[in-house]
Scaffold this motif. Sequence first.
Motif, mmCIF file in Angstrom:
data_model
loop_
_atom_site.group_PDB
_atom_site.id
_atom_site.type_symbol
_atom_site.label_atom_id
_atom_site.label_comp_id
_atom_site.label_asym_id
_atom_site.label_seq_id
_atom_site.Cartn_x
_atom_site.Cartn_y
_atom_site.Cartn_z
ATOM 1 N N GLU A 1 25.997 51.052 32.757
ATOM 2 C CA GLU A 1 25.487 51.165 31.728
ATOM 3 C C GLU A 1 27.701 51.064 31.597
ATOM 4 O O GLU A 1 27.817 51.200 30.433
ATOM 5 N N LYS A 2 27.550 50.739 31.822
ATOM 6 C CA LYS A 2 29.290 49.946 31.692
ATOM 7 C C LYS A 2 29.391 48.047 30.979
ATOM 8 O O LYS A 2 29.720 47.577 32.050
ATOM 9 N N ARG A 3 29.193 48.502 29.464
ATOM 10 C CA ARG A 3 29.125 47.111 28.913
ATOM 11 C C ARG A 3 29.659 46.098 29.600
ATOM 12 O O ARG A 3 30.342 45.234 29.276
ATOM 13 N N SER A 4 30.985 47.060 29.760
ATOM 14 C CA SER A 4 32.227 45.739 29.398
ATOM 15 C C SER A 4 32.441 45.411 30.941
ATOM 16 O O SER A 4 32.744 44.213 31.081
ATOM 17 N N GLN A 5 32.301 45.746 31.808
ATOM 18 C CA GLN A 5 32.362 45.837 33.359
ATOM 19 C C GLN A 5 31.125 44.250 33.730
ATOM 20 O O GLN A 5 31.633 43.474 33.792
ATOM 21 N N GLY B 1 27.812 47.075 36.948
ATOM 22 C CA GLY B 1 27.979 47.464 35.452
ATOM 23 C C GLY B 1 27.364 47.829 34.693
ATOM 24 O O GLY B 1 26.922 48.608 34.036
#
Length: 284
Positions: free
Chosen positions: A175-179, A171
């Motif tokens: 650049e998938k901050r929630s993951q 993540g």
Amino acid sequence: MSHPASASRYFVPQPSYWPLVGSCALLLLASGAVLMMNSVANGGFVVLAGFAVLTTMLFGWFGRVIGESEGQRYNLQVDRSFRWAMSWFIFSEVMFFVAFFGALFYIRVLSIPDLASPAQAALWEGFQNSWPSAGPAATDPFSKMHAWGIPAINTLLLLTSGATLTWAHWGLVAEKRSQLIIGLVLTIALGVLFLGLQVFEYAEAYGHMNLKMTTGVYGSTFFMLTGFHGFHVTLGVTMLTVILFRVLKGHFTAERHFAFEGVAWYWHFVDVVWLGLFIVIYWL
């Protein structure tokens, strides 16, 4: 030095007083421990003062390093230095556990068979070459730790935590901050659950199995190996929690996130050590 680090400039930090603070903390801890072992009054307060100073040092020193990193003062050459430093640190931890695994190997493969050999029969009559054993001079019965139950559950927890941490890393790179946040929270929760089950296991060992640190070589090696591993899990959970707070503050990018990687290396090392412990301590 206020400008960002360039490819040709190696960042040299300003003189720091934090190493001196850390030395004072270690002096307090060692002095307090000696006072406690000799039943001197207020030794425990000296130990607590040492931990307080050590905690202050950790917050101050690491906070300064984090500030320098977020201020873009570290170039790729500094990043490589951090990677080598973390690699050597983990190598030293590997050798730390190798020493304890070596002690267990010596006891099981060399010492116990020798004490049960015909040459030692006159000294230790009736002693059997079997494991677990508290040694030929032990008299109190105890129960062996079995692999299935809490140890197997803890193995599953740590293996799952390695997967959730890798998922969090994916993540971050994507650049998938929630993951990234969810993966870190799950990893920390699994680590805390592991520690809780280990505390319950120790309570059962002392309360119902008569398995203690004083239960000869089996008890001492069991608690030394699993106890030090639990200490490393505690350190790993602490470091992951710091990384989580940094992520919530917006730190790290897909290109520059060695602090996350360094902690991930450490956590995977803890996972691998536990697999060895599960096989050697609980299963065999």
